[in-house]
Design a protein around this motif. Sequence first.
Motif, PDB file in Angstrom:
ATOM      1  N   UNK A   6       0.831  -1.141  -0.052  1.00 36.05           N
ATOM      2  CA  UNK A   6      -0.170   0.052  -0.127  1.00 36.05           C
ATOM      3  C   UNK A   6       0.928   1.208   0.099  1.00 36.05           C
ATOM      4  N   UNK A   7       0.439   2.409  -0.620  1.00 32.14           N
ATOM      5  CA  UNK A   7       1.195   3.459  -0.721  1.00 32.14           C
ATOM      6  C   UNK A   7       0.016   4.843  -0.780  1.00 32.14           C
ATOM      7  N   UNK A   8       0.647   5.956  -0.812  1.00 34.32           N
ATOM      8  CA  UNK A   8      -0.418   7.265  -0.808  1.00 34.32           C
ATOM      9  C   UNK A   8      -0.957   7.993   0.220  1.00 34.32           C
ATOM     10  N   UNK A   9      -0.689   7.497   1.401  1.00 30.20           N
ATOM     11  CA  UNK A   9      -1.033   7.970   2.721  1.00 30.20           C
ATOM     12  C   UNK A   9      -0.402   9.378   2.786  1.00 30.20           C
ATOM     13  N   UNK A  10      -0.988   9.933   3.923  1.00 34.44           N
ATOM     14  CA  UNK A  10      -0.225  11.221   4.400  1.00 34.44           C
ATOM     15  C   UNK A  10      -0.988  12.075   5.135  1.00 34.44           C
ATOM     16  N   UNK A  11      -0.516  13.461   5.464  1.00 36.18           N
ATOM     17  CA  UNK A  11      -1.377  14.221   6.418  1.00 36.18           C
ATOM     18  C   UNK A  11      -2.006  15.111   5.534  1.00 36.18           C
ATOM     19  N   UNK A  12      -3.311  15.434   5.752  1.00 41.19           N
ATOM     20  CA  UNK A  12      -4.118  16.309   5.057  1.00 41.19           C
ATOM     21  C   UNK A  12      -5.111  17.029   5.765  1.00 41.19           C
ATOM     22  N   UNK A  22      -2.390   0.241  -4.031  1.00 42.15           N
ATOM     23  CA  UNK A  22      -2.163  -0.975  -3.585  1.00 42.15           C
ATOM     24  C   UNK A  22      -1.807  -1.960  -4.620  1.00 42.15           C
ATOM     25  N   UNK A  23      -0.378  -2.204  -4.802  1.00 43.13           N
ATOM     26  CA  UNK A  23       0.172  -3.169  -5.828  1.00 43.13           C
ATOM     27  C   UNK A  23       0.059  -4.458  -5.357  1.00 43.13           C
ATOM     28  N   UNK A  24      -0.418  -5.616  -5.971  1.00 43.04           N
ATOM     29  CA  UNK A  24      -0.763  -6.849  -5.778  1.00 43.04           C
ATOM     30  C   UNK A  24       0.131  -7.734  -6.548  1.00 43.04           C
ATOM     31  N   UNK A  33     -11.439 -10.554  -6.169  1.00 42.61           N
ATOM     32  CA  UNK A  33     -12.141  -9.306  -5.752  1.00 42.61           C
ATOM     33  C   UNK A  33     -11.041  -8.753  -4.339  1.00 42.61           C
ATOM     34  N   UNK A  34     -11.219  -7.597  -4.316  1.00 39.95           N
ATOM     35  CA  UNK A  34     -10.248  -6.866  -3.288  1.00 39.95           C
ATOM     36  C   UNK A  34     -10.868  -5.821  -2.404  1.00 39.95           C
ATOM     37  N   UNK A  35     -10.582  -5.676  -1.478  1.00 45.08           N
ATOM     38  CA  UNK A  35     -10.911  -4.564  -0.454  1.00 45.08           C
ATOM     39  C   UNK A  35     -10.118  -3.576   0.185  1.00 45.08           C
ATOM     40  N   UNK A  36     -10.369  -2.454   0.605  1.00 43.85           N
ATOM     41  CA  UNK A  36      -9.688  -1.402   1.401  1.00 43.85           C
ATOM     42  C   UNK A  36     -10.217  -1.629   2.758  1.00 43.85           C
ATOM     43  N   UNK A  74      -4.487  -4.096 -15.531  1.00 48.73           N
ATOM     44  CA  UNK A  74      -3.113  -4.128 -16.512  1.00 48.73           C
ATOM     45  C   UNK A  74      -2.269  -3.933 -15.499  1.00 48.73           C
ATOM     46  N   UNK A  75      -2.170  -3.244 -14.414  1.00 53.35           N
ATOM     47  CA  UNK A  75      -1.256  -2.783 -13.533  1.00 53.35           C
ATOM     48  C   UNK A  75      -1.289  -3.705 -12.120  1.00 53.35           C
ATOM     49  N   UNK A  76      -2.078  -4.474 -12.261  1.00 52.32           N
ATOM     50  CA  UNK A  76      -2.494  -5.204 -10.756  1.00 52.32           C
ATOM     51  C   UNK A  76      -2.310  -4.124  -9.659  1.00 52.32           C
ATOM     52  N   UNK A  77      -3.347  -3.320  -9.871  1.00 50.35           N
ATOM     53  CA  UNK A  77      -3.303  -2.271  -8.835  1.00 50.35           C
ATOM     54  C   UNK A  77      -4.808  -1.784  -8.349  1.00 50.35           C
ATOM     55  N   UNK A  78      -4.897  -1.776  -7.210  1.00 49.95           N
ATOM     56  CA  UNK A  78      -6.196  -1.252  -6.566  1.00 49.95           C
ATOM     57  C   UNK A  78      -5.972   0.168  -5.901  1.00 49.95           C
ATOM     58  N   UNK A  79      -7.118   0.881  -6.178  1.00 51.10           N
ATOM     59  CA  UNK A  79      -7.065   2.294  -5.824  1.00 51.10           C
ATOM     60  C   UNK A  79      -8.268   2.692  -4.884  1.00 51.10           C
TER      61      UNK A  79
END
Length: 115
Positions: A6-12, A22-24, A33-36, A74-79
């Motif tokens: 997982x990536x992309x977190x931060x302070x906002x 999330x790269x799988x 199926x995937x989940x957050x 195509x990128x094996x990625x969940x957003x």
Amino acid sequence: QVQLVESGGGLVQAGGSLRLSCVVSGITFSITAFGWYRQAPGKQRELVARINYRGSPDYADFVKGRFTISRDNAKNTLYLQMNSLKPEDTAVYYCNGGVRASYSWGRGTQVTVSS
């Protein structure tokens, strides 16, 4: 072995936006199926949103209308696009299976929303 990164977190600030990724690897992403999920300090981990292999999403009531889950096979990625963030959204966010959290948890990504 399935790996989840997982990536992309931060302070906002409250009202702001973040996009998590999330790269799988180790599984046929396109038919799964995937989940957050998220876990706030002192609380149990909870499902935030999930998406089936067809791309149909499902959301927890507390994020409906604010968060959008999507996938790029195509990128094996969940957003997870998170808008109108609230202080109560502060948590570590994880990805995992969408039917059940069957895989070993990744490190997650910290999201902190200031008021």
